[in-house]
Design an enzyme around this catalytic site. Structure first.
Site, PDB file in Angstrom:
ATOM      1  N   GLU A 478       0.876  -1.167   0.000  1.00 54.46           N
ATOM      2  CA  GLU A 478       0.000   0.000   0.000  1.00 54.46           C
ATOM      3  C   GLU A 478       0.918   1.223   0.000  1.00 54.46           C
ATOM      4  O   GLU A 478       1.698   1.399   0.942  1.00 54.46           O
ATOM      5  CB  GLU A 478      -0.787  -0.021   1.328  1.00 54.46           C
ATOM      6  CG  GLU A 478      -2.265   0.070   1.228  1.00 54.46           C
ATOM      7  CD  GLU A 478      -2.953   0.026   2.616  1.00 54.46           C
ATOM      8  OE1 GLU A 478      -2.337  -0.363   3.628  1.00 54.46           O
ATOM      9  OE2 GLU A 478      -4.119   0.384   2.670  1.00 54.46           O
ATOM     10  N   ASN A 516      -5.797  -1.999   6.852  1.00 55.12           N
ATOM     11  CA  ASN A 516      -6.032  -2.141   8.290  1.00 55.12           C
ATOM     12  C   ASN A 516      -7.364  -1.535   8.720  1.00 55.12           C
ATOM     13  O   ASN A 516      -7.959  -1.952   9.700  1.00 55.12           O
ATOM     14  CB  ASN A 516      -4.885  -1.522   9.091  1.00 55.12           C
ATOM     15  CG  ASN A 516      -3.697  -2.465   9.132  1.00 55.12           C
ATOM     16  OD1 ASN A 516      -3.845  -3.672   8.926  1.00 55.12           O
ATOM     17  ND2 ASN A 516      -2.516  -1.928   9.380  1.00 55.12           N
TER      18      ASN A 516
END
Ligand code: NAI
Length: 725
Positions: A478, A516
């Site tokens: 990411e 997350n």
């Protein structure tokens, strides 16, 4: 064996044809080379070209043998044109496509002259099926040469005779192993198992192939049948032994796929039919099952993911209309030689980057170096690299406890403790020593990059590169940009991430970023189920049955409860109620159980960190004397998965991710969201937004505040919109 006369005649096919033919000393050489394409695939034009050339060879009595070779530097033939699969209308259409493939390959097998496959580079799917129909196969002894049948990964089965010719060549067990695991077989192994007849240096591949074609054509060289070693042969020719092999394969497949993937079972069926009732029946069954599989939803989702990742490989990470050139990263500085720092270093040196790694003392550097060495050694043990290559790779990384050597770094990745003050101190120190154009990337898992960049003198050169653990295995990266990150810096981080072999998504900055952020409510809901008395086993089983590689309780043990707790805390502060931490999680963390790394968590671990069953003492910590609650598997799945889906929708609404495609790829490659469901957005489209909203409403009534539908879902439902129109 004699060579070929140097004064051979050359016959050329028209320019622009994907397959050209030369004739040298009585041997036709068919070179596949798709114009303007990086790799060779079997397009309609390739099929037509080959058919026409087979015909010419059959009619030309002066030709004694033929060679199939590629003009590309690193692919022989990478397989079917997957674009064609997306245009299949129905089962009949798909069955026909398989029959056409079978017919092409059969023409190769039954040609008047013997064909030799000269394999250098990727030989996959239909490419391998074509090679299997040749009379002789030669592989180059180059690391680029890999042979595989990866069809089940796309939810289909080999459809051009692969399920029939492969078991006849290498034995049923070895063939099922290749087909069911999609594994890449390298040249040396291919030679060992009888998949190829010879292995040679790439420089002489063409020459040797021509020699062999002529020798076969003149009857001076004969194939000797060999298949899967003596025990393999014995089993294959014995119906009872064979039945045992197929039964075992089915059982193992069912255990692995939980009934979610039909393709592997279909492949077993096609192989078994052919081995029991003969090749013609097997081919009929293969094309029938190919047809059935190609139109399943599972296959559609897997093909979508294939195209999504292919598109990301070409994406420079910039918004439409933006341009910037990435800079090559030759020297990488890493701060923190812990779990993640060493993991990143291990991957970087294997891609040829020079790495300087800093930590606070030499013992930590030593630990980091030994962790890196064990990652690289894994490839040595698997014979993927030589001893010399191992030593060369390891020589690219050095350690330091000051910043010596950092002045020449092009990129510095910070992987120190998840603590804003520590990260600030590190950023300040790094900017003192590096050149002004160096990039600073943080590997933080939750702290907003903007906050870390607050102390930077060059915030346009700061961004996040969030790797996942273990770095050498997890495919996602990411890249997190702040409003101040420059395009050139983003483009460089994306390009370097791809060089490290990662699938890269670019996301905007906010606590938890994307992966997350959607993972936390999912784990939180699993924790609440524990609070309510549902057993650890029931929760993990429900989500594994749904298609996740491991359940959420196992996952949190793997990630580390301390980290999950810290992430959850930051998210709760930012987003409130729906991120409130469950009692189960909080009290287990307070008890100092952090999961695998502390050898104590929800599961039992031995000294070596191997996971055993559920640690029943853990219940005493968060729910002494509790009553077990039975909950239907669907309810467990609904609560945990819907919490994740709803949060994914919010991430799109908040523009954390740029598209549903990035959200789907991020969830599949970062978390293991079931690939056959396509990802959270594809799954929501499939459920239908009205149905999803109804269920969210129902959950929100029972658990107020936790399942309030993301506004974007309501808006979209009103206009009957879909994430993928
Ligand atoms: P770790 O505790 O294994 O390693 C941290 C290392 O940084 C230690 O070796 C420590 O000595 C060193 N360090 C601390 N302060 C330092 C300083 N001022 N200068 C030089 N070295 C210093 O931690 P881990 O797990 O590697 O995490 C590092 C970062 O990566 C954290 O921000 C974490 O949130 C993030 N992260 C962790 C993941 C995981 O699964 N563990 C996944 C993705 C990101």
């Amino acid at each position: 064996m004699t060579g070929v006369a140097p004064d051979s005649t050359m016959i050329r096919t028209p320019d622009g044809a994907p397959v050209t033919m030369d004739v040298e000393g009585g041997v036709a050489i068919l070179t596949i080379d798709l114009v303007n394409e990086p790799v060779n695939i079997i397009t309609r034009a390739v099929r037509e070209s080959l058919m026409e050339l087979f015909d010419r060879i059959d009619r030309d009595e002066s030709i004694k043998g033929a060679v199939l070779i590629s003009g590309k530097p690193d692919t022989f033939l990478a397989g079917a044109d997957i674009e064609e699969f997306t245009q299949l209308r129905d089962v009949e259409d798909a069955t026909r496509l398989s029959r056409d493939g079978q017919a092409l390959v059969e023409n190769l097998e039954k040609a008047r002259v013997p064909f030799v496959a000269a394999i250098h580079g990727a030989c996959m799917g239909g490419g391998l099926e074509s090679a299997l129909a040749c009379r002789w196969r030669i592989a180059s002894n180059d690391p680029k040469t890999i042979l595989a049948l990866p069809e089940v990964q796309l939810g289909i089965i080999p459809g051009a005779g692969g399920t029939q010719r492969l078991p006849r060549l290498i034995g049923v067990r070895a063939a099922l192993d290749m087909i069911l695991t999609s594994k890449n077989v390298r040249a040396k192994k291919a030679l060992q198992i009888g998949l190829v007849d010879e292995m040679v240096h790439p420089a002489i591949l063409r020459r040797i192939a021509i020699d062999r074609a002529l020798a076969l054509g003149e009857g001076r060289l004969k194939r000797t049948a060999r298949s899967g070693g003596a025990s393999g042969l014995l089993l294959d020719s014995n119906p009872i032994g064979r039945r045992v092999v197929f039964k075992k394969a089915r059982e193992e497949t069912e255990k692995k796929t939980h009934g979610n993937f039909p393709a592997p079972l279909a492949a077993i069926q096609a192989v078994e039919t052919g081995m029991t009732h003969g090749m013609p029946a097997g081919l009929r069954e293969e094309s029938r099952l190919f047809g059935e599989m190609a139109v399943t939803d599972v296959s559609k989702q897997l093909i979508f993911l294939f195209f999504a990742t292919t598109a990301l490989k070409k994406d420079n990470g910039l918004l439409p209309g933006h341009t910037a050139m990435p800079v090559a990263i030759e020297k990488l500085g890493i701060i923190g030689s812990g779990f993640m720092g060493a993991g990143i270093a291990g991957v970087a040196i294997q891609k040829g980057t020079i790495v300087r790694m800093k930590d606070s003392d030499w013992s930590r550097i030593g630990k980091g170096l030994s962790a890196i060495s064990s990652v690289v050694k894994e490839r040595l043990t698997k014979h993927q690299i030589t001893r010399v290559q191992y030593a060369d790779t390891m020589s690219l990384v050095t350690g330091t406890i000051d910043y010596s050597g950092f002045a020449s770094a092009d990129l510095v990745i910070e992987a120190v403790f998840e603590d804003l003050d520590v990260k600030h101190a590190v950023l300040r120190e790094v900017e003192e020593v590096v050149k002004p154009q160096a990039i600073f990337a943080t590997n933080t898992s939750t702290i907003p990059v903007t906050r870390i960049a607050e102390v930077s003198r060059r915030p346009e050169r700061v961004l996040g590169m969030h790797f996942f653990s273990p770095v050498n295995k997890m495919p996602l990266l990411e890249v997190i940009v702040t409003p101040r990150t420059s395009d050139a810096v983003t483009a460089t981080a994306v390009s370097y991430g791809k060089k490290l072999g990662k699938t890269v998504i670019v996301v905007n900055d906010a606590p938890g970023f994307y992966v997350n952020r959607i993972l936390t409510p999912y784990i939180g809901e699993a924790g609440r189920l524990l609070d309510e008395g549902v057993t650890i086993e029931a929760i993990d089983k429900a989500l594994v049955d749904f298609g996740f590689p491991v359940g959420p309780v196992t996952l949190v043990d793997e990630v580390g409860l301390d980290i999950a707790g810290e992430v959850g805390h930051i998210m709760f502060e930012e987003y409130g109620e729906r991120f409130e931490q469950p009692r189960a999680l909080r009290s287990v963390i307070d008890a100092g159980r952090f999961g695998r790394k502390s050898r104590k968590g929800f599961y039992v671990y031995d000294e070596a960190g191997r996971k055993g069953g559920v640690d029943s003492t853990v219940y005493e910590i968060f729910a002494p004397g509790r009553q077990t609650a039975d909950l239907a598997e669907e309810e467990i799945q609904r609560r945990t998965v819907f919490a994740m889906l709803n949060e994914a929708a919010r991430c799109l609404e908040d523009e954390i991710i740029r598209s549903p495609r990035d959200g789907d790829v991020g969830a599949v490659f970062g978390i293991g969201f079931p690939p056959f469901r396509g990802g959270p957005f594809r799954y929501m489209d499939n459920l239908g937004l009205d149905a999803l909203l109804q269920q969210l409403d129902d959950l929100n009534v029972r658990f107020p505040g936790r399942f309030e539908a993301a506004p974007i879902l309501l808006q979209m439902a009103r206009s009957s919109a879909r994430f993928y129109p």
